[in-house]
Structures are given as structure tokens and as C-alpha cells.
Design a protein around this motif. Sequence first.
Motif, PDB file in Angstrom:
ATOM      1  N   GLU A  36       0.695  -1.283  -0.149  1.00 30.81           N
ATOM      2  CA  GLU A  36      -0.062   0.058  -0.103  1.00 30.81           C
ATOM      3  C   GLU A  36       0.847   1.178   0.003  1.00 30.81           C
ATOM      4  O   GLU A  36       0.581   2.235  -0.677  1.00 30.81           O
ATOM      5  N   ALA A  37       2.005   1.081   0.906  1.00 33.29           N
ATOM      6  CA  ALA A  37       2.918   2.627   0.954  1.00 33.29           C
ATOM      7  C   ALA A  37       3.435   2.620  -0.597  1.00 33.29           C
ATOM      8  O   ALA A  37       3.706   3.738  -1.188  1.00 33.29           O
ATOM      9  N   GLY A  38       3.921   1.470  -1.204  1.00 35.78           N
ATOM     10  CA  GLY A  38       4.443   1.476  -2.447  1.00 35.78           C
ATOM     11  C   GLY A  38       3.611   2.046  -3.442  1.00 35.78           C
ATOM     12  O   GLY A  38       3.946   2.978  -4.307  1.00 35.78           O
ATOM     13  N   ALA A  39       2.254   1.661  -3.283  1.00 36.51           N
ATOM     14  CA  ALA A  39       1.366   2.243  -4.383  1.00 36.51           C
ATOM     15  C   ALA A  39       0.885   3.417  -4.391  1.00 36.51           C
ATOM     16  O   ALA A  39       0.868   4.186  -5.193  1.00 36.51           O
ATOM     17  N   ARG A  40       0.984   4.157  -3.130  1.00 38.54           N
ATOM     18  CA  ARG A  40       0.738   5.558  -2.814  1.00 38.54           C
ATOM     19  C   ARG A  40       1.772   6.380  -3.518  1.00 38.54           C
ATOM     20  O   ARG A  40       1.551   7.591  -3.898  1.00 38.54           O
ATOM     21  N   HIS A  41       2.950   5.800  -3.816  1.00 41.94           N
ATOM     22  CA  HIS A  41       4.052   6.547  -4.475  1.00 41.94           C
ATOM     23  C   HIS A  41       4.358   6.057  -5.783  1.00 41.94           C
ATOM     24  O   HIS A  41       5.294   6.507  -6.173  1.00 41.94           O
ATOM     25  N   GLY A  42       3.238   5.211  -6.465  1.00 41.24           N
ATOM     26  CA  GLY A  42       3.832   4.658  -7.562  1.00 41.24           C
ATOM     27  C   GLY A  42       4.841   3.717  -7.685  1.00 41.24           C
ATOM     28  O   GLY A  42       5.823   3.482  -8.717  1.00 41.24           O
ATOM     29  N   ARG A  43       5.366   3.037  -6.527  1.00 41.97           N
ATOM     30  CA  ARG A  43       6.419   2.071  -6.655  1.00 41.97           C
ATOM     31  C   ARG A  43       5.747   0.797  -6.156  1.00 41.97           C
ATOM     32  O   ARG A  43       6.059   0.304  -4.927  1.00 41.97           O
ATOM     33  N   ALA A  44       5.215  -0.111  -6.877  1.00 43.08           N
ATOM     34  CA  ALA A  44       4.963  -1.583  -6.546  1.00 43.08           C
ATOM     35  C   ALA A  44       5.957  -2.328  -6.432  1.00 43.08           C
ATOM     36  O   ALA A  44       7.122  -2.097  -7.091  1.00 43.08           O
ATOM     37  N   ILE A  55      23.144   1.721   1.386  1.00 42.74           N
ATOM     38  CA  ILE A  55      24.302   2.780   2.108  1.00 42.74           C
ATOM     39  C   ILE A  55      23.942   2.906   3.569  1.00 42.74           C
ATOM     40  O   ILE A  55      24.825   3.183   4.577  1.00 42.74           O
ATOM     41  N   ALA A  56      22.765   2.600   3.894  1.00 41.58           N
ATOM     42  CA  ALA A  56      22.119   2.729   5.445  1.00 41.58           C
ATOM     43  C   ALA A  56      21.338   1.530   5.603  1.00 41.58           C
ATOM     44  O   ALA A  56      20.192   1.497   4.709  1.00 41.58           O
ATOM     45  N   THR A  57      21.291   1.025   7.000  1.00 43.56           N
ATOM     46  CA  THR A  57      20.126  -0.190   7.318  1.00 43.56           C
ATOM     47  C   THR A  57      19.635   0.509   8.609  1.00 43.56           C
ATOM     48  O   THR A  57      20.154   0.596   9.743  1.00 43.56           O
ATOM     49  N   LEU A  58      18.139   0.769   8.461  1.00 44.96           N
ATOM     50  CA  LEU A  58      17.384   1.463   9.562  1.00 44.96           C
ATOM     51  C   LEU A  58      16.697   0.102  10.269  1.00 44.96           C
ATOM     52  O   LEU A  58      16.293  -0.887   9.600  1.00 44.96           O
ATOM     53  N   GLU A  59      16.938  -0.037  11.486  1.00 44.53           N
ATOM     54  CA  GLU A  59      16.346  -1.006  12.444  1.00 44.53           C
ATOM     55  C   GLU A  59      15.022  -0.546  12.912  1.00 44.53           C
ATOM     56  O   GLU A  59      15.064   0.561  13.710  1.00 44.53           O
ATOM     57  N   VAL A  60      13.870  -0.987  12.544  1.00 48.74           N
ATOM     58  CA  VAL A  60      12.537  -0.333  12.740  1.00 48.74           C
ATOM     59  C   VAL A  60      11.654  -1.531  13.540  1.00 48.74           C
ATOM     60  O   VAL A  60      11.527  -2.602  12.862  1.00 48.74           O
ATOM     61  N   PRO A  61      11.030  -1.359  14.500  1.00 48.86           N
ATOM     62  CA  PRO A  61       9.817  -2.105  14.765  1.00 48.86           C
ATOM     63  C   PRO A  61       8.744  -2.334  14.016  1.00 48.86           C
ATOM     64  O   PRO A  61       8.507  -1.487  13.240  1.00 48.86           O
ATOM     65  N   ARG A  62       8.196  -3.425  13.825  1.00 48.65           N
ATOM     66  CA  ARG A  62       7.261  -3.722  12.988  1.00 48.65           C
ATOM     67  C   ARG A  62       5.899  -2.676  12.896  1.00 48.65           C
ATOM     68  O   ARG A  62       5.710  -2.278  11.721  1.00 48.65           O
ATOM     69  N   ARG A  63       5.769  -2.158  14.036  1.00 51.24           N
ATOM     70  CA  ARG A  63       4.594  -1.153  14.139  1.00 51.24           C
ATOM     71  C   ARG A  63       4.943   0.255  13.186  1.00 51.24           C
ATOM     72  O   ARG A  63       3.959   0.636  12.745  1.00 51.24           O
ATOM     73  N   ASP A  64       6.257   0.404  12.866  1.00 50.89           N
ATOM     74  CA  ASP A  64       6.493   1.531  12.288  1.00 50.89           C
ATOM     75  C   ASP A  64       7.228   1.182  10.589  1.00 50.89           C
ATOM     76  O   ASP A  64       7.716   2.199  10.058  1.00 50.89           O
ATOM     77  N   THR A  65       7.477   0.031  10.300  1.00 47.47           N
ATOM     78  CA  THR A  65       8.214  -0.214   9.374  1.00 47.47           C
ATOM     79  C   THR A  65       7.374   0.245   8.014  1.00 47.47           C
ATOM     80  O   THR A  65       8.062   0.747   7.068  1.00 47.47           O
ATOM     81  N   ALA A  66       6.193   0.022   7.831  1.00 46.86           N
ATOM     82  CA  ALA A  66       5.282   0.863   6.700  1.00 46.86           C
ATOM     83  C   ALA A  66       5.455   2.237   6.709  1.00 46.86           C
ATOM     84  O   ALA A  66       5.656   2.942   5.721  1.00 46.86           O
ATOM     85  N   ALA A  67       5.269   3.109   7.782  1.00 48.16           N
ATOM     86  CA  ALA A  67       5.459   4.343   8.122  1.00 48.16           C
ATOM     87  C   ALA A  67       6.831   4.745   7.602  1.00 48.16           C
ATOM     88  O   ALA A  67       7.147   5.912   6.923  1.00 48.16           O
ATOM     89  N   VAL A  68       7.994   4.184   7.905  1.00 46.39           N
ATOM     90  CA  VAL A  68       9.360   4.444   7.363  1.00 46.39           C
ATOM     91  C   VAL A  68       9.550   4.325   6.140  1.00 46.39           C
ATOM     92  O   VAL A  68       9.771   5.314   5.466  1.00 46.39           O
ATOM     93  N   VAL A  69       8.973   3.401   5.405  1.00 42.25           N
ATOM     94  CA  VAL A  69       8.888   3.128   3.962  1.00 42.25           C
ATOM     95  C   VAL A  69       8.213   4.268   3.159  1.00 42.25           C
ATOM     96  O   VAL A  69       8.714   4.868   2.412  1.00 42.25           O
ATOM     97  N   ASP A  70       7.195   4.573   3.762  1.00 41.45           N
ATOM     98  CA  ASP A  70       6.119   5.631   3.495  1.00 41.45           C
ATOM     99  C   ASP A  70       6.947   7.066   3.369  1.00 41.45           C
ATOM    100  O   ASP A  70       7.153   7.842   2.299  1.00 41.45           O
ATOM    101  N   VAL A 108      15.055   9.291   9.755  1.00 38.84           N
ATOM    102  CA  VAL A 108      13.751   9.360   9.314  1.00 38.84           C
ATOM    103  C   VAL A 108      12.706   9.483  10.554  1.00 38.84           C
ATOM    104  O   VAL A 108      12.687   8.689  11.420  1.00 38.84           O
ATOM    105  N   CYS A 109      11.695  10.442  10.369  1.00 32.59           N
ATOM    106  CA  CYS A 109      10.818  10.755  11.396  1.00 32.59           C
ATOM    107  C   CYS A 109       9.449  10.072  11.187  1.00 32.59           C
ATOM    108  O   CYS A 109       8.872  10.505  10.074  1.00 32.59           O
ATOM    109  N   VAL A 110       8.698   9.357  12.112  1.00 33.42           N
ATOM    110  CA  VAL A 110       7.534   8.896  11.793  1.00 33.42           C
ATOM    111  C   VAL A 110       6.634   9.336  13.050  1.00 33.42           C
ATOM    112  O   VAL A 110       7.220   9.574  14.000  1.00 33.42           O
ATOM    113  N   GLY A 111       5.370   9.489  12.623  1.00 29.02           N
ATOM    114  CA  GLY A 111       4.523   9.844  13.783  1.00 29.02           C
ATOM    115  C   GLY A 111       4.414  11.454  13.962  1.00 29.02           C
ATOM    116  O   GLY A 111       5.243  12.293  13.355  1.00 29.02           O
TER     117      GLY A 111
END
Length: 159
Positions: free
Chosen positions: A16-24, A73-88, A126-129
Motif C-alpha cells: 500500500e505504501a509503495g502504491a501511494r508513491h507509484g512504486r509497486a 548505504i544505510a540500514t534502519l532497524e525498525v519495529p514492525r509497528r513503524d516499518t510501513a511508515a518508515v518506507v512511506d 527518518v521521522c514517523v508519527g
Amino acid sequence: MPIDDATQSAVRALWEAGARHGRAPAPVPEADPWEDEVQGAERSPVSVVLAGTPDLQVRLHRDGQDEVEVEDIATLEVPRRDTAAVVDALLDRRGRRARRRPRVRGVLGNVLAALVGSPAPSDLEVCVGEGDAARVYRAQVVARHPVSGWLLALPTTDD
């Protein structure tokens, strides 16, 4: 063995996050049906790849601690609740929720950094919330030649 419900939900949220930005994303195969959990073997993470700029590879781990690899070049460690938000946030060109925080300042600092092998010594943030619930995820940029044009185009943080 099929992908568990939590991982399946995360994959849908990433699509869904990819689709919002035209990136399937690329198709996600199911887990290997021959792996036997009884033997105690850890299943490999499910990977979701969003090719383009920035190039993202999301690894969904069984324990809910996921990784978002940005441009190799960078690997973010993200809890599952924020993974889609970080990608978005990474895919959102207008939102400015992804920033680069330089670790050195000035011409001399950048020249010295380039001499020791890091042409863009900085961190990806990357800021979410929003408001009091805002969370910032950081990863050190491990840049090698050539440096990512996408990374260098990010706004830098104000100190």
C-alpha cells in the motif's frame, strides 16, 4: 510453510505504501515449505524490494524487529509497528520526513572524511508519527564511491 498473519499484514502495508508513491514492490515468495521449525532453525526474513530511487529492501524478521536497507548505504532497524511508515516517509518526496545529518562540518572536515574513505559522513534520519508520538529512526550512512545522488539531495538537519 505459509507466511504468518503478522508478516502478511506487514507485506500488505508495504504494498500500500509503495502504491501511494507509484512504486509497486517486487513479488514476495512464500517461505520455504521444507523448513522445519521443530528443529529450531530460524526462518530467513521475508524480503520486500521497492526498486527505484531510493532503492529500498525491507527485511521482515519473525521477531518483529525489521530492517529497511536504503540504497545499499544505510540500514534502519525498525519495529514492525513503524516499518510501513518508515518506507512511506522514505518514498514521500514532499514530506521531508527523511533527512541527512552530517557528522562533520566545513570544507576541512569533508576533505578529511573523504581521505579516510567516507565521502559523505552522515546519518540518515527518518521521522514517523506526529507531536509527542513522533519517533526518529537513525542509521549511519556507509557511503562508498559513488555516493547516492538521492542521499545527497536530502535536506540536512538544522543544528
